[in-house]
Design a protein around this motif. Sequence first.
Motif, mmCIF file in Angstrom:
data_model
loop_
_atom_site.group_PDB
_atom_site.id
_atom_site.type_symbol
_atom_site.label_atom_id
_atom_site.label_comp_id
_atom_site.label_asym_id
_atom_site.label_seq_id
_atom_site.Cartn_x
_atom_site.Cartn_y
_atom_site.Cartn_z
ATOM 1 N N ASP A 197 -6.435 -7.929 6.644
ATOM 2 C CA ASP A 197 -6.105 -6.355 7.246
ATOM 3 C C ASP A 197 -6.206 -5.320 5.901
ATOM 4 N N ASP A 198 -5.574 -4.395 6.336
ATOM 5 C CA ASP A 198 -5.760 -3.162 5.332
ATOM 6 C C ASP A 198 -5.108 -3.811 3.988
ATOM 7 N N HIS A 199 -4.266 -4.658 3.944
ATOM 8 C CA HIS A 199 -3.549 -4.982 2.756
ATOM 9 C C HIS A 199 -3.469 -6.499 2.294
ATOM 10 N N LYS A 212 -6.723 9.304 -2.625
ATOM 11 C CA LYS A 212 -7.378 8.429 -1.806
ATOM 12 C C LYS A 212 -6.648 7.041 -1.609
ATOM 13 N N PRO A 213 -6.320 6.412 -0.546
ATOM 14 C CA PRO A 213 -5.444 5.176 -0.427
ATOM 15 C C PRO A 213 -5.930 4.082 -1.077
ATOM 16 N N PHE A 214 -5.472 3.136 -1.736
ATOM 17 C CA PHE A 214 -6.268 1.713 -2.308
ATOM 18 C C PHE A 214 -5.785 0.908 -1.241
ATOM 19 N N THR A 215 -6.627 0.254 -0.649
ATOM 20 C CA THR A 215 -6.717 -0.724 0.367
ATOM 21 C C THR A 215 -7.669 -1.899 0.210
ATOM 22 N N ALA A 216 -7.650 -2.938 0.931
ATOM 23 C CA ALA A 216 -8.364 -4.123 0.883
ATOM 24 C C ALA A 216 -9.891 -3.804 0.746
#
Length: 595
Positions: free
Chosen positions: A180-182, A144-148
């Motif tokens: 935002d996502d990052h 799974k992606p790491f995000t904010a």
Amino acid sequence: MNERNVRRLIADVKDGALSRRSFIQKMMAVGVAAPIASQMLVWHGVAMTQTPDDYKPTKAGGGGALKILFWQAATLLNPHFASGTKDQEASRVFYEPLAGWDPEGNLVPFLAAEIPSRANGGLSADGLTVTWKLKRDVKWHDGKPFTADDVVFTWEYAADPATAAYTIGAYKDLKVEKLDDHTVRVIFTAPQPFWADAFVGTVGMIIPKHLFGAYKGATSREAPTNLKPVGTGAYRFVDFKPGDILQCERNPNYHIANQPHFDTLEVKGGGDAVSAARAVLQTGEFDYAWNMQVEDEILKRMEAGGRGRVVTSPTGGIEFITLNTTDPWTEIDGERSHAKSRHPTLSDPAVRQAINLLIDRDSIQKFIYGRGGIATASFVNAPRQFKSEKLKYEFSVDKANKILDDAGWERGSDGIRAKDGKKLKYVFQTSTNAPRQKTQAIIKQACQRAGIDLELKSVTGSVFFSTDVANPDTYTKLYCDIQMHTSSQPQPDPERFLNQLVSWEVAAKENKWLGRNISRYTDPAADEAYKAAQKELDPVTRAALLIKVNEIFCEANVILPLLSRTRVAAASNSLTPKSSGWDNDLWRLNSWYRS
């Protein structure tokens, strides 16, 4: 050096007339430690230097097995429940913070794309916000992606009182918003002079929202991931036997190129410090052993075997004694040592003062710890500008006897002092290892000469430092009269370190004994000074406030500092570990390699 001169030197660095290194050397010459000098430059818009990386391997993997020995075995793998160093270290294998601390006190990015500064817009001029830009294309071990969202959730999780997180002190007085996502923004309720606490170092490890989201608050202890971690780190979870062994494998999707070097990782727990040192320095059975709390003479003899060497790092850690001013033998509302109770004899300041005079710190340093510690009377010893120059230690049996005589404590036929039917008899508890048992013996002998009887108790380290709420022998419960252990200072700033001396951090049944104030002793003046320091931007005034907190507890003889600790580990001659006294031992495990 006055404020005008400091500002002039900073201006010279910004203009290129003075190197960063020269500035830090000038500040160190007048007592300002390198980490704080570095932070001063960052605050004034000078970016931090990049920590040099001497990592040699040109590809990931191929290093075989890395075997680490922790003689205090890990019992859980959730960094926000990890009150003991052993569990913090084991958690750091899998979880990463946004940034960590290098040996010089510089911030090193992990999950952050860069370190916030005034120059890149990450630090606001008013000290109220910090903006973190996150690395892209980082994945959790399950893909799974790491995000904010994970960063915001980590704040929500740790700040929730119902979670009863050990790290709550770093998160409860701020807000975090997703830009935002990052990108995330940390918003403080007041100007924050030391902003690099939340999401940084030992207390900053980010956990995945998609696995912990259903276990925030009252159900936090039920999360399967507490024992089967899914992180972003260089090694993935394979198996864990609490109190015994942790097994891991290389993360093939790690977000730093060519890392890690080793194919598998084993973190073995149990035994004692002497056998751990021998397993690295003499037999070569292990590559690295943590926390070599062994007499220095023994370590020197082992080093002569030629298989390994002792690795030391200066730290802000302190070996100290707590005198319990609450009653550990009477239960109130289902807990002993309740903050509302009073100890029958240690609540007398004269008794505490006498015990402090009965500690031969110089002998403890000379004959037991050697390279492992320096005798001190101050709870905070590093960086130097935060150390009290007022606090001094003394060893005097005669003075201790006079204080007790004057306070009306008379010797009985058994030689033990008493007053109003209450004897000076105590249970003195610590973890099981040779230096601590020898320190106990030195103190017991001196106390006998003053009419104080000590019953010495040692508890296996894996029990003493565990977070088991059902176990009466954990150090956070303080179910004894006198207790000794080390407290680590995980940052080159003592604010968070000193929150173990404030009233809102008192350890209790209500917070599952994870409050950092284990002594239960409180003082309104210490609370007031601490709160003032939290919002004081002037570094000189702020240091004075934090020193005051330290002095209040030491002068009350509730906290009795013994030794300013040096971190001592053992490493095989072929291993290149990356040590920092301001972060976990395993803070850069991703870049360890074998020659």
